[in-house]
Each structure stands twice: as C-alpha cells, then as structure tokens.
Design a protein around this motif. Sequence first.
Motif, PDB file in Angstrom:
ATOM      1  N   ARG A  36      34.523   7.494   7.918  1.00 54.84           N
ATOM      2  CA  ARG A  36      33.527   7.604   8.490  1.00 54.84           C
ATOM      3  C   ARG A  36      32.952   8.955   7.630  1.00 54.84           C
ATOM      4  O   ARG A  36      33.729   9.751   7.448  1.00 54.84           O
ATOM      5  CB  ARG A  36      33.220   7.722   9.829  1.00 54.84           C
ATOM      6  N   ARG A  37      31.756   8.960   7.184  1.00 51.91           N
ATOM      7  CA  ARG A  37      31.323  10.200   6.334  1.00 51.91           C
ATOM      8  C   ARG A  37      32.055  10.576   5.464  1.00 51.91           C
ATOM      9  O   ARG A  37      32.561  11.857   5.476  1.00 51.91           O
ATOM     10  CB  ARG A  37      30.762  11.172   7.664  1.00 51.91           C
ATOM     11  N   ALA A  38      32.545   9.745   4.651  1.00 52.73           N
ATOM     12  CA  ALA A  38      33.368  10.157   3.265  1.00 52.73           C
ATOM     13  C   ALA A  38      32.731  10.798   2.270  1.00 52.73           C
ATOM     14  O   ALA A  38      31.515  10.416   1.999  1.00 52.73           O
ATOM     15  CB  ALA A  38      34.168   8.774   2.858  1.00 52.73           C
ATOM     16  N   ALA A  39      32.933  11.743   1.587  1.00 55.00           N
ATOM     17  CA  ALA A  39      32.603  12.442   0.404  1.00 55.00           C
ATOM     18  C   ALA A  39      32.210  11.367  -0.598  1.00 55.00           C
ATOM     19  O   ALA A  39      33.206  10.849  -1.022  1.00 55.00           O
ATOM     20  CB  ALA A  39      33.216  13.518  -0.070  1.00 55.00           C
ATOM     21  N   SER A  40      30.999  11.577  -1.004  1.00 56.81           N
ATOM     22  CA  SER A  40      30.746  10.623  -2.569  1.00 56.81           C
ATOM     23  C   SER A  40      30.832  11.387  -3.651  1.00 56.81           C
ATOM     24  O   SER A  40      31.064  12.684  -3.629  1.00 56.81           O
ATOM     25  CB  SER A  40      29.173  10.469  -2.136  1.00 56.81           C
ATOM     26  N   VAL A  41      31.007  10.740  -4.634  1.00 56.35           N
ATOM     27  CA  VAL A  41      31.264  11.355  -5.930  1.00 56.35           C
ATOM     28  C   VAL A  41      29.961  11.925  -6.444  1.00 56.35           C
ATOM     29  O   VAL A  41      30.022  12.611  -7.312  1.00 56.35           O
ATOM     30  CB  VAL A  41      31.777  10.253  -7.376  1.00 56.35           C
ATOM     31  N   LEU A  42      28.824  11.579  -5.756  1.00 55.71           N
ATOM     32  CA  LEU A  42      27.584  12.206  -6.480  1.00 55.71           C
ATOM     33  C   LEU A  42      26.952  13.499  -5.813  1.00 55.71           C
ATOM     34  O   LEU A  42      27.013  13.488  -4.533  1.00 55.71           O
ATOM     35  CB  LEU A  42      26.666  10.956  -6.157  1.00 55.71           C
ATOM     36  N   PRO A  43      27.251  14.510  -6.480  1.00 53.99           N
ATOM     37  CA  PRO A  43      26.703  15.792  -5.815  1.00 53.99           C
ATOM     38  C   PRO A  43      25.280  15.826  -5.285  1.00 53.99           C
ATOM     39  O   PRO A  43      24.346  14.838  -5.926  1.00 53.99           O
ATOM     40  CB  PRO A  43      26.784  16.834  -7.054  1.00 53.99           C
ATOM     41  N   HIS A  70      26.651  22.295  -5.712  1.00 54.11           N
ATOM     42  CA  HIS A  70      27.993  22.617  -5.571  1.00 54.11           C
ATOM     43  C   HIS A  70      28.694  21.655  -4.305  1.00 54.11           C
ATOM     44  O   HIS A  70      29.785  21.563  -4.096  1.00 54.11           O
ATOM     45  CB  HIS A  70      28.157  24.053  -5.079  1.00 54.11           C
ATOM     46  N   ARG A  71      27.582  21.091  -3.618  1.00 55.51           N
ATOM     47  CA  ARG A  71      28.204  20.053  -2.470  1.00 55.51           C
ATOM     48  C   ARG A  71      28.020  18.585  -2.831  1.00 55.51           C
ATOM     49  O   ARG A  71      27.451  18.551  -3.819  1.00 55.51           O
ATOM     50  CB  ARG A  71      27.424  20.567  -1.324  1.00 55.51           C
ATOM     51  N   HIS A  72      28.504  17.610  -2.071  1.00 56.03           N
ATOM     52  CA  HIS A  72      28.662  16.332  -2.317  1.00 56.03           C
ATOM     53  C   HIS A  72      27.782  15.460  -1.306  1.00 56.03           C
ATOM     54  O   HIS A  72      27.965  15.960  -0.068  1.00 56.03           O
ATOM     55  CB  HIS A  72      29.977  15.695  -2.501  1.00 56.03           C
ATOM     56  N   SER A  73      27.104  14.621  -1.781  1.00 60.91           N
ATOM     57  CA  SER A  73      26.581  13.454  -0.600  1.00 60.91           C
ATOM     58  C   SER A  73      27.846  12.882   0.180  1.00 60.91           C
ATOM     59  O   SER A  73      28.912  13.238   0.115  1.00 60.91           O
ATOM     60  CB  SER A  73      25.746  12.568  -1.267  1.00 60.91           C
ATOM     61  N   PHE A  74      27.389  12.367   1.119  1.00 67.18           N
ATOM     62  CA  PHE A  74      28.380  11.695   2.073  1.00 67.18           C
ATOM     63  C   PHE A  74      28.064  10.045   1.958  1.00 67.18           C
ATOM     64  O   PHE A  74      26.717   9.729   2.063  1.00 67.18           O
ATOM     65  CB  PHE A  74      28.350  12.026   3.598  1.00 67.18           C
ATOM     66  N   LEU A  75      28.914   8.978   2.122  1.00 65.78           N
ATOM     67  CA  LEU A  75      28.636   7.761   2.411  1.00 65.78           C
ATOM     68  C   LEU A  75      28.965   7.451   3.821  1.00 65.78           C
ATOM     69  O   LEU A  75      29.763   8.117   4.484  1.00 65.78           O
ATOM     70  CB  LEU A  75      30.062   7.029   1.556  1.00 65.78           C
ATOM     71  N   ASP A  76      28.273   6.552   4.386  1.00 64.40           N
ATOM     72  CA  ASP A  76      28.590   6.321   5.646  1.00 64.40           C
ATOM     73  C   ASP A  76      29.819   5.703   6.139  1.00 64.40           C
ATOM     74  O   ASP A  76      30.413   6.124   7.139  1.00 64.40           O
ATOM     75  CB  ASP A  76      27.384   5.224   6.343  1.00 64.40           C
ATOM     76  N   VAL A  77      30.285   4.781   5.251  1.00 68.61           N
ATOM     77  CA  VAL A  77      31.759   4.328   5.617  1.00 68.61           C
ATOM     78  C   VAL A  77      32.524   4.040   4.068  1.00 68.61           C
ATOM     79  O   VAL A  77      31.758   3.628   3.071  1.00 68.61           O
ATOM     80  CB  VAL A  77      31.741   2.826   6.258  1.00 68.61           C
ATOM     81  N   ALA A  78      33.554   4.589   4.060  1.00 76.08           N
ATOM     82  CA  ALA A  78      34.440   4.263   2.798  1.00 76.08           C
ATOM     83  C   ALA A  78      35.636   3.392   3.259  1.00 76.08           C
ATOM     84  O   ALA A  78      36.214   3.780   4.378  1.00 76.08           O
ATOM     85  CB  ALA A  78      34.926   5.371   2.120  1.00 76.08           C
ATOM     86  N   CYS A  79      36.038   2.705   2.490  1.00 72.44           N
ATOM     87  CA  CYS A  79      37.487   1.814   2.832  1.00 72.44           C
ATOM     88  C   CYS A  79      38.516   1.914   1.553  1.00 72.44           C
ATOM     89  O   CYS A  79      38.050   1.508   0.434  1.00 72.44           O
ATOM     90  CB  CYS A  79      37.139   0.319   3.106  1.00 72.44           C
ATOM     91  N   LEU A 122      25.370   3.511  -7.153  1.00 77.79           N
ATOM     92  CA  LEU A 122      25.785   3.261  -8.532  1.00 77.79           C
ATOM     93  C   LEU A 122      26.935   4.284  -9.173  1.00 77.79           C
ATOM     94  O   LEU A 122      27.652   4.048  -9.964  1.00 77.79           O
ATOM     95  CB  LEU A 122      24.514   3.480  -9.423  1.00 77.79           C
ATOM     96  N   ALA A 123      26.780   5.648  -8.579  1.00 71.98           N
ATOM     97  CA  ALA A 123      27.776   6.616  -9.083  1.00 71.98           C
ATOM     98  C   ALA A 123      28.993   6.191  -8.527  1.00 71.98           C
ATOM     99  O   ALA A 123      30.021   6.384  -9.281  1.00 71.98           O
ATOM    100  CB  ALA A 123      27.032   7.847  -8.601  1.00 71.98           C
ATOM    101  N   GLU A 124      29.187   5.658  -7.141  1.00 73.68           N
ATOM    102  CA  GLU A 124      30.349   5.189  -6.785  1.00 73.68           C
ATOM    103  C   GLU A 124      30.815   4.077  -7.545  1.00 73.68           C
ATOM    104  O   GLU A 124      32.261   3.941  -7.852  1.00 73.68           O
ATOM    105  CB  GLU A 124      30.259   4.733  -5.156  1.00 73.68           C
TER     106      GLU A 124
END
Length: 182
Positions: free
Chosen positions: A52-59, A66-75, A100-102
């Motif tokens: 939950r709240r996994a770091a996204s590849v998109l800054p 210098h920070r990244h967005s978060f995904l609601d769920v990553a599996c 799209l970045a993911e």
Amino acid sequence: MDVAGDGELIAASLADRLAALTFVDRTPEQVTALLVEEVAAWATGRGWRVYRRAASVLPLPPPYAHRHSFLDVACARPDGPPVAVEIDKTDRRRSVEKLLAEAGAGRIPIWLRWGSRGFETPPLPVRLVTCPVTSRRGPDPKVRLYSRLPVSDRPAPAHATTDLRVDEQTDLFAGPILPTER
C-alpha cells in the motif's frame, strides 16, 4: 502470455471481485480506503505480495522533483510483471501520467475509478476498472455520502392477460365512460 493480454485478464478479475462489493453511506475517504483494502485482499488471494502506498517511478513536479508519487496499491507477482493500481474518484490527468510511467517501467497499470458519473477511458496500456456508486447529501450538507448496493435480479411483474377496453373501464368518480364522452 503477452503483457496486454495479461493486463486485460487482471483488470477483468479485479472487476469481477468488485462486482460483489457493497457499502452504504461512506465518505469519499472511506470509499477509497475500502477499495484499497478490497484490492489488497484480491491480490493477496491470488498469492501476490501487496504494497500500500508504494513509491511510483514518476517523480513529483517541481519543486518536489526529488520525491516520488505514490501508488495506492502495488502488487509483486511471482509469475509476471508487477501490477500498479491507482484509485480515484475524479478524472485526474496526473493519475494517467503516473500509470503510463508505470507501464513504461514494465508494470501492468490499472486505474480503478469510482463515482456516480461517466468514466473516461484512459489510453492503453492503462486498463480501466470502474466501481459505480450512488451519492446523497449527508447530515452535514457539505459532505456527500456514497453507497453501492447489490444489483437486484428481480423479474418484471406479470402483466394482466385480460383485454381491457376503454369503454369497459369505469371512472372512479362518475361511473362508466360512455363512448360519446371520449
């Protein structure tokens, strides 16, 4: 299996899981939290690791680049590429960019949209899963409450088989209708 076909199967599986989900009078935050937990339970049931709240590849955009967005769920899946799930009530362009970045990083992007209005189809390879809800004003008029009730499969009521003609019907207030009064 190709990633596109895998994405379709994963989106269909999640949609099937959400079809049985019901809730009543939840705030937007509660609906999103409930959907996060439902997606996590679905993924766990498939034997996947859930974040939950996994770091996204998109800054994030400047000045927070210098920070990244978060995904609601990553599996993380043992038998294929990871799955990235973003959950939104609104049509956020940033969510599409993130997914799209993911996809560009080799993940299967799923956009879970919930709400009471139409849902715009995102560009491929992002797969759209919808969760339609109804809404009403709550006790606090500033807060809307959302519900998702089961779809009822009741058959249509049986119709009368007798032939009712206008000249045979009686007026509830004045007696029979005569053919000349029509």
